[in-house]
Design an enzyme around this catalytic site. Structure first.
Site, PDB file in Angstrom:
ATOM      1  N   GLU A 143     -41.786 -91.326 108.512  1.00 13.09           N
ATOM      2  CA  GLU A 143     -43.080 -91.070 109.978  1.00 13.09           C
ATOM      3  C   GLU A 143     -44.024 -91.851 110.426  1.00 13.09           C
ATOM      4  O   GLU A 143     -43.412 -93.325 110.056  1.00 13.09           O
ATOM      5  CB  GLU A 143     -44.584 -90.482 108.790  1.00 13.09           C
ATOM      6  CG  GLU A 143     -44.608 -89.360 107.851  1.00 13.09           C
ATOM      7  CD  GLU A 143     -45.775 -88.832 107.380  1.00 13.09           C
ATOM      8  OE1 GLU A 143     -46.742 -89.489 108.306  1.00 13.09           O
ATOM      9  OE2 GLU A 143     -45.825 -88.024 106.431  1.00 13.09           O
ATOM     10  N   GLU A 194     -47.460 -90.991 100.713  1.00 15.04           N
ATOM     11  CA  GLU A 194     -48.913 -91.550 100.982  1.00 15.04           C
ATOM     12  C   GLU A 194     -49.854 -91.727  99.208  1.00 15.04           C
ATOM     13  O   GLU A 194     -51.704 -91.504  99.803  1.00 15.04           O
ATOM     14  CB  GLU A 194     -49.408 -91.513 101.690  1.00 15.04           C
ATOM     15  CG  GLU A 194     -48.592 -91.909 103.087  1.00 15.04           C
ATOM     16  CD  GLU A 194     -49.380 -92.296 104.188  1.00 15.04           C
ATOM     17  OE1 GLU A 194     -50.340 -91.421 104.422  1.00 15.04           O
ATOM     18  OE2 GLU A 194     -49.116 -92.301 105.696  1.00 15.04           O
TER      19      GLU A 194
END
Length: 901
Positions: A491, A278
């Site tokens: 995720e 991320e």
């Protein structure tokens, strides 16, 4: 990763005088000034030396100076890695949450749809959040070690000093998820454990490399695929102090050096890699308090996120280029976060445009360069000048495009997107607008006032909601905009409401909202795969267990296991069991197969082409050929006594194989370096397990590196004790049983190094294998009258676990050998992961020969089995060399006999 770890000010605000905990309280990268109180930076402020003022000092004293910037660190309660107590007892299935008329059981949901073969049902963690032991084994400090000690850096004051202590408890944690049937674990490597000082010119930590090598090997042994992230936000503090970390272009070369070091160390043992986790969120993080006090000179919070994005993409592209040039096996990409979104109001052109802006600034910033154009989204370059958003050169665009083998997304939630109040144009024209430059407004509720989905714990409610009704459309939209041959849900997870307030375990483990979240998301992902044909190859639940959720500390609970932070005991929650079904869990391991079951196993075992079920005694089964031979023999229906020096390691190695095969394997402790009498008693016990031994495989052994003069006879004796005398003692203990039955097979695993013993530093090992070859060839003749076959296997280099685990001998260094020794050690340390041999194929070939089937069907018994192209090349080279010498010196060879009388 998550909790309220969404640094909302990323790419949106020109000035960021706020704390991290305040910044992360906004959803999806957008601040919410109307619903959150933004407080100023604490008066005390962070404490960090001026960037560039810390001199490079790679000594232990220099490392301690870096730790002094952090402050005192709490030592862990223990510093060893305990083996898990097997079997892991998984709980019985919990009672149904609701009546079946209201909510059917999982087995009755979408019964005609299937996940694809090889699908990864994984869990995820990150190094800083779970490892603890932050200063152990020479690790350097990270910026999160520092941040957790700054005023308001973490809301509850939690540090990463101990947390789950996964650094030492990783075996337990991997075994616990393996027992559930989880088949993959996505985790990150701590950069500061590999390079405590971070830089390319600083020393690499061998302790750090070995730790993660052990971690990776253990995952593979347990049938849990390791998925590795190189960077999950814990930048080495040294790099921040030297030049400002990811706000400086210097970060690129240091990251690439770190990446190449890790790639080389673990090549072949990791199939899936991520460069960055991320990065959009991380680049927003560095612009907020307290990290904004550590930016490179000339960089402020208004430009830091965009400069960070630029350097991150350069580092990613360069690392992937190195990955491919090095021939690293596997696939690589980075992990995206966020969502495209849907217009808040139907048929509203401004909201539709806002969605496009949201997609560009939240995902397109990293995905357009990798999957689409090689460049930033045009919506970004239209509003951001090069002084804020650096422009890529033509070569950088080429490097970017195609630098991802798949598309990974963390789709925790999906929301609606609206145009800012006053319109998009007014926002774009006003740099002081709170939503500039993205100029879109994420809505957690629809126009009628209904929430997008169930809310999480208040610690995460500014960004997270459970939105299963939107996830399928969201994944489809991602694939449409940034198509790839494979996708991962890297995720996904949920913060159970008010779980941190509960104290009774039975209430903590009843995580109903999280359970519903996983069940509904997985159902929609299953539909996306089957009905929308999305190439989703795996899902990874965040998180394996409760952990330090960044700025929320221990308050936000995302784990599928509860962690008692006093005892460090883990307890499965209901959600853990929702990710799997009882029949997918690993069978409970047992050391002894009941005698009453043996006849049944023999009756149901598959006959070999020779007409009988074979019973095998195999040494060295905790890894390598031994493990694979045991598993493959059982899979073919044969019965096995699998032995190893450590019974615990053997049991761990056998976790994850199908129950039908596991019950055909009896595990037994056998150390072949013990004396002859002990070994004979162990073999007598082994015979009693299945009633006989048809096949003996002498596989156990190891290699000792070192130079002949330096190691001397002590080193040679130590090598021969196991590799020669141990093999001889086991063989002699088995032979009386085979002679009595006038049948049997002895398989001895030798080595190609018998044929290549001239290589410096392997003389002890080569000598032991030469001895084994010699007496095995003698046995071929001696045992032939008893109808006992002998097979001498000469394998080349195969990619097996722990084969280079023995230390190189430096106990008696002779200065004259210093240069040679160093070269030998460098070569010795560089081999692992580069071997061309596939041990699974080798095991199947051995089985075919012994059973007279497959590649051996219709062929004569070979006596010798050469495995690997390198082994073939070495043997041909040695025999050719000897024949050449014979030809050249034939007059001398023949000229030493008596003259004819």
């Amino acid at each position: 990763m998550p909790s309220n770890a969404r640094w909302a000010a990323i790419f949106v605000s020109a000035v960021l005088p706020y704390t991290v905990s305040q910044i992360v309280s906004a959803d999806a990268g957008q601040p919410t000034p109307s619903s959150a109180t933004i407080a100023p930076t604490p008066a005390a402020g962070p404490k960090f030396p001026p960037i560039g003022s810390v001199a490079k000092d790679f000594s232990p004293a220099g490392l301690e100076k870096l730790w002094n910037i952090v402050g005192p660190v709490q030592a862990p309660p223990f510093t060893t890695t305990p083996a898990p107590k097997l079997p892991i007892q998984t709980p019985a299935s919990p009672p149904a949450l609701y009546p079946t008329w209201f909510s059917p059981s999982p087995s009755n949901i979408l019964p005609n749809l299937k996940f694809p073969k090889g699908f990864l049902f994984g869990v995820a963690t990150a190094a800083y959040q779970v490892e603890g032991a932050v200063k152990n084994d020479g690790k350097g400090p990270s910026m999160w070690d520092w941040n957790s000690r700054q005023p308001n850096g973490v809301s509850d004051g939690t540090t990463g000093d101990i947390v789950d202590l996964h650094y030492y408890l990783y075996k337990q944690d991997v075994a616990r998820v393996a027992a559930l049937g989880i088949n993959a674990h996505s985790f990150s490597i701590s950069w500061a454990r590999i390079f405590p000082f971070g830089t390319a010119d600083s020393p690499v930590s061998q302790a750090g490399l070995k730790h993660y090598s052990d971690v990776i090997d253990y995952h593979n042994q347990m049938g849990v695929e390791p998925v590795v992230t190189l960077f999950h936000w814990d930048v080495p503090l040294a790099l921040q102090a030297y030049y400002g970390g990811f706000s400086s272009p210097k970060i690129v070369d240091d990251f690439v050096n770190y990446a190449k070091t890790v790639f080389k160390a673990y090549n072949g043992r990791v199939k899936t890699w991520y460069t960055f986790n991320e990065p959009r969120v991380y680049c927003g993080q560095i612009a907020g308090y307290p990290f904004n006090a550590t930016l490179a000179p000339g960089v402020d919070a208004s430009v830091a996120p965009f400069h960070c994005a630029y350097y991150t993409l350069k580092a990613h592209a360069a690392a992937v280029k190195a990955f491919r040039e090095m021939g690293i096996k596997g696939e690589i990409a980075l992990k995206n976060d966020d969502f495209v979104g849907a217009p808040w109001r139907a048929n509203n052109a401004e909201d539709a445009e806002a969605v496009e802006r949201h997609a560009a600034f939240q995902i397109g910033i990293f995905s357009d360069p990798l999957y689409k154009t090689g460049d930033w989204p045009k919506l970004m370059t239209d509003v951001l000048p090069p002084s804020i958003l650096p422009r890529f050169t033509d070569q950088e665009k080429k490097d970017n495009l195609g630098s991802a083998d798949f598309f990974a997304i963390d789709p925790y939630r999906t929301s609606f997107v609206a145009a800012p109040e006053g319109g998009i144009a007014a926002c774009v024209a006003n740099k002081n607008h709170p939503l500039w430059p993205g100029c879109n407004d994420v809505k957690l509720f629809d126009p009628n006032g209904w929430a997008d989905g169930p809310s999480p714990d208040p610690a995460s409610d500014t960004w997270l909601q459970a939105t299963p009704n939107l996830v399928r459309q969201a994944l489809g939209e991602l694939h449409r905009r940034w198509p790839s041959k494979k996708m991962y849900v890297a995720e996904f997870g949920f913060c159970e409401p008010f779980e941190s307030m509960r104290t009774e375990v039975f209430r903590i483990t009843e995580d109903v909202t999280r359970t519903n979240y996983y069940m509904t998301y997985l159902g929609e992902i299953l539909r996306a795969i089957n009905e929308d044909k999305l190439p989703i190859a795996g899902t990874f639940a965040w998180a394996m267990m409760d952990n330090a959720e960044w700025s929320s500390g221990l308050e936000a609970k995302f784990g599928i296991q509860y962690v008692n932070y006093t005892t460090l005991e883990r307890t499965y929650k209901r959600s853990a069991l929702s990710l799997v079904t009882p029949h997918t869990r690993h069978p409970q391991l047992t050391h002894i197969t009941p005698i009453s079951d043996i006849k049944h196993l023999k009756a149901t075992s598959k006959m070999s082409d020779s007409g009988s079920v074979k019973t095998w005694l195999i040494t060295g089964c905790s890894s390598g050929f031994g493990k694979r031979l045991a598993v493959s023999a059982a899979a073919r229906g044969d019965l096995v006594v699998a032995t190893a020096r450590s019974l615990e390691k053997l049991e761990e190695a056998l976790v994850g194989i199908p129950a039908e095969s596991r019950q055909r394997i009896h595990s037994m402790q056998l150390d072949i370096s013990e004396n002859e009498d002990v070994i004979k008693k162990k073999v007598d016990e082994a015979v009693k397990v299945w009633g006989r031994i048809d096949v003996l495989v002498n596989n156990a052994g190891y290699g000792l590196g070192g130079l002949i003069e330096e190691g001397g006879s002590k080193r040679m004796d130590l090598q021969f004790k196991t590799n020669v005398f141990g093999v001889l003692n086991v063989t002699n203990a088995v032979l009386p049983y085979m002679r009595a039955r006038r049948s049997g097979t002895v398989v001895t695993v030798g080595s190609r190094m018998y044929w290549k013993s001239e290589i410096a530093s392997i003389g002890f090992y080569s000598a032991s294998k030469a001895a084994v070859h010699a007496f095995t060839e003698a046995l071929m003749t001696e045992l032939a009258p008893f109808n006992i076959k002998v097979l001498l296997v000469a394998p080349g280099a195969f990619r097996t676990e722990g084969i280079y685990g023995q230390p190189f001998d430096v106990s008696n260094p002779i200065p004259d050998y210093d240069e040679l020794r160093k070269k030998c050690m460098d070569r010795f340390n560089s081999i692992s992961g580069t071997e061309k041999g596939d041990p699974n194929k080798a095991a199947e070939a051995i089985l075919d020969v012994v059973r007279g089937e497959g590649v051996a069907k219709g062929r004569e018994w070979p006596n010798y089995l050469i495995l690997g192209r390198d082994a073939e090349a070495d043997i041909r080279a040695k025999t050719s060399k000897i024949l050449s010498v014979l030809d050249e010196w034939s007059d001398v060879t023949r000229g030493v006999v008596f003259d004819e009388e």
